[in-house]
Scaffold this active site. Structure first.
Site, mmCIF file in Angstrom:
data_model
loop_
_atom_site.group_PDB
_atom_site.id
_atom_site.type_symbol
_atom_site.label_atom_id
_atom_site.label_comp_id
_atom_site.label_asym_id
_atom_site.label_seq_id
_atom_site.Cartn_x
_atom_site.Cartn_y
_atom_site.Cartn_z
ATOM 1 N N PHE A 1 0.844 -1.190 0.000
ATOM 2 C CA PHE A 1 0.000 0.000 0.000
ATOM 3 C C PHE A 1 0.881 1.242 0.000
ATOM 4 C CE2 PHE A 1 -2.551 3.362 1.962
ATOM 5 C CZ PHE A 1 -3.666 3.312 1.143
ATOM 6 N N GLU A 2 0.499 2.227 -0.810
ATOM 7 C CA GLU A 2 1.234 3.489 -0.901
ATOM 8 C C GLU A 2 0.839 4.390 0.260
ATOM 9 O OE1 GLU A 2 3.949 5.649 -1.781
ATOM 10 O OE2 GLU A 2 3.575 4.546 -3.641
ATOM 11 N N GLU B 1 1.426 10.420 1.368
ATOM 12 C CA GLU B 1 0.257 11.105 0.823
ATOM 13 C C GLU B 1 0.617 12.227 -0.145
ATOM 14 O OE1 GLU B 1 -0.994 9.928 5.103
ATOM 15 O OE2 GLU B 1 0.687 11.073 4.271
ATOM 16 N N GLU C 1 -9.248 7.286 2.061
ATOM 17 C CA GLU C 1 -7.810 7.484 1.874
ATOM 18 C C GLU C 1 -7.421 8.840 2.445
ATOM 19 O OE1 GLU C 1 -8.782 4.289 -0.928
ATOM 20 O OE2 GLU C 1 -9.626 6.290 -0.739
ATOM 21 N N SER C 2 -7.275 8.887 3.749
ATOM 22 C CA SER C 2 -6.718 10.031 4.488
ATOM 23 C C SER C 2 -7.747 11.091 4.866
ATOM 24 C CB SER C 2 -5.504 10.615 3.773
ATOM 25 O OG SER C 2 -4.486 9.631 3.645
ATOM 26 N N CYS D 1 -3.840 9.322 0.233
ATOM 27 C CA CYS D 1 -2.782 8.324 0.072
ATOM 28 C C CYS D 1 -3.155 7.352 -1.040
ATOM 29 C CB CYS D 1 -2.549 7.596 1.394
ATOM 30 S SG CYS D 1 -4.040 6.811 2.060
ATOM 31 N N SER E 1 -6.459 5.738 10.681
ATOM 32 C CA SER E 1 -6.465 7.182 10.438
ATOM 33 C C SER E 1 -7.133 7.894 11.597
ATOM 34 C CB SER E 1 -7.231 7.520 9.148
ATOM 35 O OG SER E 1 -6.542 7.081 8.002
ATOM 36 N N HIS F 1 -1.858 9.090 9.832
ATOM 37 C CA HIS F 1 -2.248 7.953 8.994
ATOM 38 C C HIS F 1 -1.163 6.892 9.074
ATOM 39 C CE1 HIS F 1 -5.496 10.413 7.486
ATOM 40 N NE2 HIS F 1 -4.615 11.380 7.340
ATOM 41 N N GLU G 1 1.947 -2.690 7.568
ATOM 42 C CA GLU G 1 2.566 -3.902 7.039
ATOM 43 C C GLU G 1 4.091 -3.824 7.145
ATOM 44 O OE1 GLU G 1 -0.879 -3.191 4.035
ATOM 45 O OE2 GLU G 1 0.262 -2.012 5.494
#
Length: 370
Positions: free
Chosen positions: A28-29, A32, A85-86, A100, A250, A263, A267
């Site tokens: 996962f990226e 952000e 996402e954020s 993100c 988050s 955030h 992993e």
């Protein structure tokens, strides 16, 4: 040795994950993208500014970049939204969007400009920023390269300027700035502190895995206490948070005109956390060390934006420390430092730190003994 036949490994040289392994599986990226648009309020501007716009407008903005609003908190000064996402923060005179993953944040620019136009404001300042992506080949247009991002932004803000803070083959930020502030002007006293952290403490990251989504309540309060996040977001803040399934976390907090957002990507092979606040300070070291105490990262970057009339800005102009200097972080070694002045007294400082080898070795020994 890298080969031209291994393009992902070559691209990874420019990414923020060290020791890229093409066989590591899904990632996962975490880092952000961040867009801030500040509006100049003129006589014709709606008295409530951007607060005059309802949630449907912001749902449209967020939807344009492939995200959704999950929860909302607000006070007199700030509307805070946790996203899939954020985060999104809306104030009377500005919008801050932080997203993100592979979200296409720049697709939201025309929608944000429409919002400013709807309340009859004028765009005064725009910044777009992101840490170098961990997995740049996973991004979608217009985020496939800094050149593409710059070209997209230049379409809307032709006089804007791009900057790179830090070494291009390591931890760096891409920053685009459009500055239409009329100077001399009223007091400029904004501040922004942002941190990106890699290689998080595994005894902490285990708390941010779950077999279900958990919204703000007693369960997320227990997570904050177990991880010492409650030291960062104490009872003086109004907060809303979300534990993701199967992993990730988050939190947004607001207090008056101040905000914090955190955030977390837990992993092991791509562990990452980010922190941002606009809380005023005369020295950032206490806040930074509190955040480091939660995550104990192997390395981190910190970037601060300092206006000349802020408390920390006045100290900086006198040549005094502002709390990002190496002396405050004895467990870490300063890798590099970048400073830029966009306008008289308006300074950006960016530092890269890596944990000292002797500290890493001690931590490894302690883990074995436990």
């Amino acid at each position: 040795m890298l080969s031209n036949k291994d393009p992902l490994s070559l691209m990874a040289m420019w990414g923020s994950v060290k020791g890229y392994d093409p066989n590591q599986g899904a990632s996962f990226e975490g880092p952000e993208k961040r867009l801030e648009v500040i509006m100049r309020i003129i006589d014709e501007t709606h008295s409530e500014g951007l607060h005059a716009l309802g949630d449907e407008v912001w749902k449209g903005v967020v939807g344009s970049l492939n995200a959704q609003i999950v929860s909302k908190e607000s006070n007199e000064y700030i509307r805070s939204y946790v996203l899939t996402e954020s985060s999104l923060f809306v104030m009377r005179d500005r919008i801050i969007l932080i997203t993100c993953g592979t979200t296409t944040l720049l697709n939201a620019v025309p929608f944000v400009l429409d919002a400013v136009s709807d309340v009859r404001g004028e765009v005064e300042w725009v910044s777009f920023m992101h840490k170098n992506y961990s997995f740049p080949w996973e991004q979608k247009g217009p985020h496939l390269s800094m050149a593409e991002e710059f070209n997209t932004l230049r379409t809307y803000f032709p006089s804007g300027k791009p900057f790179i803070f830090g070494p291009v083959d390591s931890d760096h930020y891409f920053l685009f700035v459009y500055d239409d502030v009329i100077r001399p002007c009223e007091t400029e006293n904004d501040t922004q502190l942002s941190m990106t952290m890699y290689g998080l403490d595994r005894t902490q990251t285990k708390h941010w895995f779950s077999d279900r989504f958990i919204s703000t309540g007693t369960e997320t309060a227990a997570i904050r206490k177990a991880t010492k996040l409650d030291k960062v977001a104490d009872d003086s803040w109004k907060l809303h948070d979300l534990q993701f399934e199967p992993c990730g976390y988050s939190i947004n907090t607001i207090r008056g005109a101040e905000y914090q957002t955190i955030h977390i990507t837990p992993e092991d092979h791509c562990s990452f956390a980010s922190y941002e606040t606009n809380t005023p300070a005369v020295n950032y070291s206490e806040r930074i060390n509190t955040v480091l105490g939660v995550f104990a990262p192997i390395r981190f970057s910190v970037i601060v934006f300092i206006d000349p009339d802020s408390d920390v800005g006045r100290l900086y102009q006198k040549g005094q420390n502002v709390g990002v200097e190496a002396e405050y972080y004895p467990k870490y070694e300063l890798q590099n430092r970048t400073v830029n002045e966009f306008a008289p007294g308006y300074v950006v400082m960016k530092m890269n730190y890596a944990r000292r080898a002797e500290v890493t070795e001690k931590d490894s020994t302690d883990s074995v003994e436990e």
